[in-house]
Motif scaffolding. Structure first.
Motif, PDB file in Angstrom:
ATOM      1  N   ILE A  33      61.412 -12.072  -4.340  1.00 41.60           N
ATOM      2  CA  ILE A  33      60.137 -11.506  -4.783  1.00 41.60           C
ATOM      3  C   ILE A  33      60.201  -9.989  -4.678  1.00 41.60           C
ATOM      4  CG2 ILE A  33      57.665 -11.338  -4.259  1.00 41.60           C
ATOM      5  CD1 ILE A  33      57.851 -14.199  -3.115  1.00 41.60           C
ATOM      6  N   LEU A  34      59.765  -9.308  -5.736  1.00 46.12           N
ATOM      7  CA  LEU A  34      59.651  -7.858  -5.714  1.00 46.12           C
ATOM      8  C   LEU A  34      58.171  -7.498  -5.662  1.00 46.12           C
ATOM      9  CD1 LEU A  34      61.002  -5.108  -5.825  1.00 46.12           C
ATOM     10  CD2 LEU A  34      60.911  -5.254  -8.318  1.00 46.12           C
ATOM     11  N   ALA A  35      57.749  -7.013  -4.520  1.00 52.96           N
ATOM     12  CA  ALA A  35      56.350  -6.634  -4.314  1.00 52.96           C
ATOM     13  C   ALA A  35      56.154  -5.205  -4.790  1.00 52.96           C
ATOM     14  CB  ALA A  35      55.989  -6.764  -2.842  1.00 52.96           C
ATOM     15  N   ILE A  36      55.281  -5.037  -5.753  1.00 49.53           N
ATOM     16  CA  ILE A  36      55.031  -3.742  -6.359  1.00 49.53           C
ATOM     17  C   ILE A  36      53.958  -3.002  -5.562  1.00 49.53           C
ATOM     18  CG2 ILE A  36      54.282  -2.558  -8.459  1.00 49.53           C
ATOM     19  CD1 ILE A  36      56.965  -4.138  -8.698  1.00 49.53           C
ATOM     20  N   ASN A  37      54.250  -1.766  -5.260  1.00 53.53           N
ATOM     21  CA  ASN A  37      53.309  -0.919  -4.543  1.00 53.53           C
ATOM     22  C   ASN A  37      52.663   0.034  -5.550  1.00 53.53           C
ATOM     23  OD1 ASN A  37      52.130   0.277  -2.160  1.00 53.53           O
ATOM     24  ND2 ASN A  37      53.480   1.994  -2.542  1.00 53.53           N
ATOM     25  N   ALA A  38      51.358  -0.081  -5.767  1.00 50.87           N
ATOM     26  CA  ALA A  38      50.669   0.726  -6.772  1.00 50.87           C
ATOM     27  C   ALA A  38      50.115   2.032  -6.221  1.00 50.87           C
ATOM     28  CB  ALA A  38      49.535  -0.080  -7.396  1.00 50.87           C
ATOM     29  N   ARG A  39      50.039   2.147  -4.907  1.00 54.79           N
ATOM     30  CA  ARG A  39      49.528   3.370  -4.269  1.00 54.79           C
ATOM     31  C   ARG A  39      50.403   3.691  -3.069  1.00 54.79           C
ATOM     32  NH1 ARG A  39      44.448   0.287  -4.292  1.00 54.79           N
ATOM     33  NH2 ARG A  39      43.373   0.829  -6.205  1.00 54.79           N
ATOM     34  N   LEU A  40      50.834   4.932  -2.972  1.00 50.62           N
ATOM     35  CA  LEU A  40      51.648   5.328  -1.821  1.00 50.62           C
ATOM     36  C   LEU A  40      50.913   5.083  -0.509  1.00 50.62           C
ATOM     37  CD1 LEU A  40      53.350   8.619  -3.016  1.00 50.62           C
ATOM     38  CD2 LEU A  40      54.387   6.376  -2.704  1.00 50.62           C
ATOM     39  N   SER A  41      49.605   5.254  -0.519  1.00 49.71           N
ATOM     40  CA  SER A  41      48.820   5.070   0.702  1.00 49.71           C
ATOM     41  C   SER A  41      48.829   3.627   1.192  1.00 49.71           C
ATOM     42  CB  SER A  41      47.384   5.533   0.473  1.00 49.71           C
ATOM     43  OG  SER A  41      46.779   4.771  -0.567  1.00 49.71           O
ATOM     44  N   GLU A  42      49.250   2.685   0.358  1.00 54.20           N
ATOM     45  CA  GLU A  42      49.294   1.274   0.741  1.00 54.20           C
ATOM     46  C   GLU A  42      50.714   0.779   1.023  1.00 54.20           C
ATOM     47  OE1 GLU A  42      47.384  -0.741  -2.474  1.00 54.20           O
ATOM     48  OE2 GLU A  42      45.408  -0.003  -1.926  1.00 54.20           O
ATOM     49  N   TYR A  43      51.680   1.686   1.019  1.00 53.88           N
ATOM     50  CA  TYR A  43      53.063   1.261   1.187  1.00 53.88           C
ATOM     51  C   TYR A  43      53.289   0.543   2.508  1.00 53.88           C
ATOM     52  CZ  TYR A  43      58.062   1.112   1.497  1.00 53.88           C
ATOM     53  OH  TYR A  43      59.340   0.665   1.637  1.00 53.88           O
ATOM     54  N   HIS A  44      52.605   0.965   3.553  1.00 56.19           N
ATOM     55  CA  HIS A  44      52.781   0.320   4.856  1.00 56.19           C
ATOM     56  C   HIS A  44      52.483  -1.179   4.780  1.00 56.19           C
ATOM     57  CE1 HIS A  44      53.030  -0.271   9.128  1.00 56.19           C
ATOM     58  NE2 HIS A  44      51.817  -0.760   9.132  1.00 56.19           N
ATOM     59  N   ASP A  45      51.453  -1.563   4.042  1.00 59.75           N
ATOM     60  CA  ASP A  45      51.114  -2.988   3.902  1.00 59.75           C
ATOM     61  C   ASP A  45      52.254  -3.751   3.238  1.00 59.75           C
ATOM     62  OD1 ASP A  45      48.613  -2.476   4.990  1.00 59.75           O
ATOM     63  OD2 ASP A  45      47.635  -2.318   3.039  1.00 59.75           O
ATOM     64  N   VAL A  46      52.827  -3.167   2.192  1.00 57.03           N
ATOM     65  CA  VAL A  46      53.929  -3.823   1.480  1.00 57.03           C
ATOM     66  C   VAL A  46      55.165  -3.879   2.367  1.00 57.03           C
ATOM     67  CG1 VAL A  46      55.409  -3.709  -0.565  1.00 57.03           C
ATOM     68  CG2 VAL A  46      52.998  -3.145  -0.756  1.00 57.03           C
ATOM     69  N   LEU A  47      55.443  -2.790   3.081  1.00 63.15           N
ATOM     70  CA  LEU A  47      56.601  -2.754   3.976  1.00 63.15           C
ATOM     71  C   LEU A  47      56.482  -3.814   5.066  1.00 63.15           C
ATOM     72  CD1 LEU A  47      59.243  -1.362   4.692  1.00 63.15           C
ATOM     73  CD2 LEU A  47      57.924   0.215   6.115  1.00 63.15           C
ATOM     74  N   THR A  48      55.300  -4.004   5.599  1.00 64.54           N
ATOM     75  CA  THR A  48      55.076  -5.027   6.627  1.00 64.54           C
ATOM     76  C   THR A  48      55.436  -6.415   6.106  1.00 64.54           C
ATOM     77  OG1 THR A  48      53.350  -3.701   7.658  1.00 64.54           O
ATOM     78  CG2 THR A  48      53.333  -6.058   8.133  1.00 64.54           C
ATOM     79  N   ILE A  49      55.109  -6.686   4.867  1.00 69.08           N
ATOM     80  CA  ILE A  49      55.440  -7.985   4.268  1.00 69.08           C
ATOM     81  C   ILE A  49      56.951  -8.137   4.141  1.00 69.08           C
ATOM     82  CG2 ILE A  49      55.211  -9.414   2.194  1.00 69.08           C
ATOM     83  CD1 ILE A  49      52.450  -7.957   1.787  1.00 69.08           C
ATOM     84  N   THR A  50      57.636  -7.079   3.699  1.00 70.05           N
ATOM     85  CA  THR A  50      59.094  -7.171   3.540  1.00 70.05           C
ATOM     86  C   THR A  50      59.801  -7.336   4.877  1.00 70.05           C
ATOM     87  OG1 THR A  50      59.502  -4.775   3.624  1.00 70.05           O
ATOM     88  CG2 THR A  50      59.038  -5.741   1.458  1.00 70.05           C
ATOM     89  N   GLU A  51      59.226  -6.818   5.926  1.00 73.33           N
ATOM     90  CA  GLU A  51      59.818  -6.976   7.257  1.00 73.33           C
ATOM     91  C   GLU A  51      59.679  -8.406   7.764  1.00 73.33           C
ATOM     92  OE1 GLU A  51      57.717  -3.905   9.340  1.00 73.33           O
ATOM     93  OE2 GLU A  51      59.222  -2.381   8.813  1.00 73.33           O
TER      94      GLU A  51
END
Length: 77
Positions: A33-51
């Motif tokens: 799965i490639l989770a797309i980050n639409a806002r830099l300010s939300e990158y932490h949420d996406v990174l947490t999922i990938t971890e």
């Protein structure tokens, strides 16, 4: 192998049912799965999922429709 190349896992109902989302993906033979980050300010949420899930990868960026909400982003090099 099936790859979901564009999803927004950090959005509302997805975040609320992440285990269910991952189970449904697994049951549908989605292996990556490639989770797309639409806002830099939300990158932490996406990174947490990938971890948490080793088959989920993330992009870093800002969608053009969101650029005005990201004042630190410029096109200058």
């Amino acid at each position: 192998m099936i790859v979901d190349s564009h999803c927004h896992l950090n959005y509302g109902t997805m975040m609320e049912d992440m285990e269910g989302v991952m189970a449904r993906a697994r049951n549908s033979d989605v292996e990556t799965i490639l989770a797309i980050n639409a806002r830099l300010s939300e990158y932490h949420d996406v990174l947490t999922i990938t971890e948490k899930y080793d088959h989920v990868y993330a992009t870093v960026g800002s969608h053009p429709h969101e650029a005005e909400k990201e004042p630190g982003i410029t096109t200058e090099q």
